[in-house]
Enzyme design. Structure first.
Site, mmCIF file in Angstrom:
data_model
loop_
_atom_site.group_PDB
_atom_site.id
_atom_site.type_symbol
_atom_site.label_atom_id
_atom_site.label_comp_id
_atom_site.label_asym_id
_atom_site.label_seq_id
_atom_site.Cartn_x
_atom_site.Cartn_y
_atom_site.Cartn_z
ATOM 1 N N ARG A 174 48.041 38.518 36.487
ATOM 2 C CA ARG A 174 47.787 37.506 37.519
ATOM 3 C C ARG A 174 48.470 36.176 37.179
ATOM 4 O O ARG A 174 48.959 35.477 38.082
ATOM 5 C CB ARG A 174 46.274 37.311 37.659
ATOM 6 C CG ARG A 174 45.845 36.394 38.796
ATOM 7 C CD ARG A 174 44.340 36.533 39.030
ATOM 8 N NE ARG A 174 43.873 35.700 40.118
ATOM 9 C CZ ARG A 174 43.184 34.569 39.933
ATOM 10 N NH1 ARG A 174 42.887 34.151 38.709
ATOM 11 N NH2 ARG A 174 42.764 33.855 40.970
ATOM 12 N N HIS A 211 50.823 34.229 39.779
ATOM 13 C CA HIS A 211 50.516 32.860 40.215
ATOM 14 C C HIS A 211 51.556 31.860 39.731
ATOM 15 O O HIS A 211 51.714 30.794 40.328
ATOM 16 C CB HIS A 211 49.113 32.460 39.745
ATOM 17 C CG HIS A 211 48.021 33.031 40.594
ATOM 18 N ND1 HIS A 211 46.809 32.391 40.792
ATOM 19 C CD2 HIS A 211 47.947 34.172 41.316
ATOM 20 C CE1 HIS A 211 46.052 33.124 41.595
ATOM 21 N NE2 HIS A 211 46.721 34.216 41.914
ATOM 22 N N ASN A 253 43.378 28.782 41.110
ATOM 23 C CA ASN A 253 43.371 28.944 39.650
ATOM 24 C C ASN A 253 42.142 28.369 38.961
ATOM 25 O O ASN A 253 41.764 28.817 37.876
ATOM 26 C CB ASN A 253 44.619 28.280 39.044
ATOM 27 C CG ASN A 253 45.913 28.921 39.501
ATOM 28 O OD1 ASN A 253 45.991 30.132 39.673
ATOM 29 N ND2 ASN A 253 46.936 28.107 39.724
ATOM 30 N N HIS A 282 45.769 44.797 42.099
ATOM 31 C CA HIS A 282 44.312 44.710 42.172
ATOM 32 C C HIS A 282 43.629 46.019 41.778
ATOM 33 O O HIS A 282 42.411 46.134 41.882
ATOM 34 C CB HIS A 282 43.867 44.293 43.585
ATOM 35 C CG HIS A 282 44.033 42.830 43.841
ATOM 36 N ND1 HIS A 282 43.675 42.231 45.031
ATOM 37 C CD2 HIS A 282 44.513 41.836 43.059
ATOM 38 C CE1 HIS A 282 43.936 40.929 44.972
ATOM 39 N NE2 HIS A 282 44.458 40.669 43.788
#
Length: 319
Positions: A63, A67, A95, A195
């Site tokens: 992740r 991001h 975040n 995911h």
């Protein structure tokens, strides 16, 4: 004339090769072969140890790379702490109190710099390699990570808020968001397959379980024990039924309306990507192949290369 013809063939080949690779902005899987041949094996060992210590860490490291890349490119900006001149992305909505794994990145950086004898490997490249090694450590596919990114000297929480897709997004919003980053619908579905590992906080799926109709009612009821109408915002639920295994359970869950986030279930809700979700739900190899292709594509979003940026000594602060 023959030698001239050969020269022009060579020149054409060189120009074509330069054009063909310009899209990859000088990134290469072999970037550290000479400057630090032990770099990748050092990162791999550190990631394996971190994931063994806490299986969830694999999803957290994946992740971080995602991001990072969605905010002004894959430049390590998500790792910068706040200062008087740094608007830390760690404080942005997507975040804050959820992005994690920063201490592991610090440990990897220290180990790599020690193995290299000096700071040679960028923090942005560490994120890209750690994402791949996390996927592999949890049973997923491997790929050659293209390397040579340099680190940014700035960050932007505003850009993070504007560019990282939200858990309440509709399918059209998700498609538009990915398109802005040069990613298509197949990339959206394949990368959402990330995911298949990890957890999400109650605050990200509360609206979905209480207000949406496209969720299995038994599943929604189970989630309400974890995520009450008030409070419990930081309580965690797995994103699919096998959160420590990189598999296709995420997609088979979507087909049965077991998407944890509103944005997850939007991928299988009568829209343009239903067929791809259905295919991934039973075709592991196709999902793996497409995930790898999309990860390489995502890792090439606006990297800083050449003499731009820097190689940070400490991933949390500019040199």
């Amino acid at each position: 004339m023959e030698s001239h013809g050969y020269f022009f063939v060579l020149l054409y080949a060189f120009v074509f090769a330069a054009f063909a690779t310009s899209g990859f902005s000088q990134l290469s899987p072999n970037y550290y072969d000479y400057t630090c041949p032990n770099a990748l094996s050092t990162i791999k060992s550190a990631v394996e140890a971190a994931v063994q210590n806490e299986r969830r860490m694999g999803a957290s490291l994946l992740r971080l790379h995602f991001h990072d890349c969605f905010v002004n490119g894959c430049d390590g900006s998500i790792l910068l702490d706040s200062t008087s001149s740094i608007d830390s992305e760690k404080n942005a909505g997507p975040n804050f109190q959820s992005a994690r794994g920063f201490e592991v990145v610090d440990q990897i950086k220290q180990s790599v710099d020690k193995a290299c004898g000096k700071p040679v490997v960028s923090c942005a490249d560490i994120l890209a390699v750690a994402a791949r090694d996390s996927v592999v450590a949890l049973g997923g596919p491997t790929w050659d990570v293209r390397l040579g990114r340099r680190d940014s000297t700035t960050a932007s929480s505003d850009a993070a808020n504007a560019n990282i897709p939200a858990p309440f997004f509709s399918l059209s919003e998700l498609i538009d968001n990915f398109k802005k980053h040069g990613l298509d619908e197949k990339d959206l579905v394949a990368l959402s397959g990330g995911h298949t590992i990890g957890y999400a906080r109650c605050t990200t799926f509360k609206d979905h379980i209480y207000n949406d109709s496209n969720i299995n009612p038994n599943y929604a009821q189970q989630l309400k024990y974890i995520c009450p109408t008030s409070g419990g915002d930081s309580n965690l639920s797995p994103l699919d039924s096998t959160p420590a295994n990189f598999d296709v359970s995420y997609f088979s869950g979507l087909v049965q309306n077991y998407g944890l986030l509103h944005s997850d279930q939007e991928l299988f809700n009568g829209g343009s990507v239903d067929a791809l979700v259905k295919q991934y739900s039973y075709d592991t190899q196709t999902f793996y192949n497409d995930f790898v292709t999309s990860m390489i594509k995502m890792g090439n979003i606006q990297p800083i290369t050449g003499n731009q940026g820097e190689i940070r000594v400490n991933c949390r602060q500019v040199n």
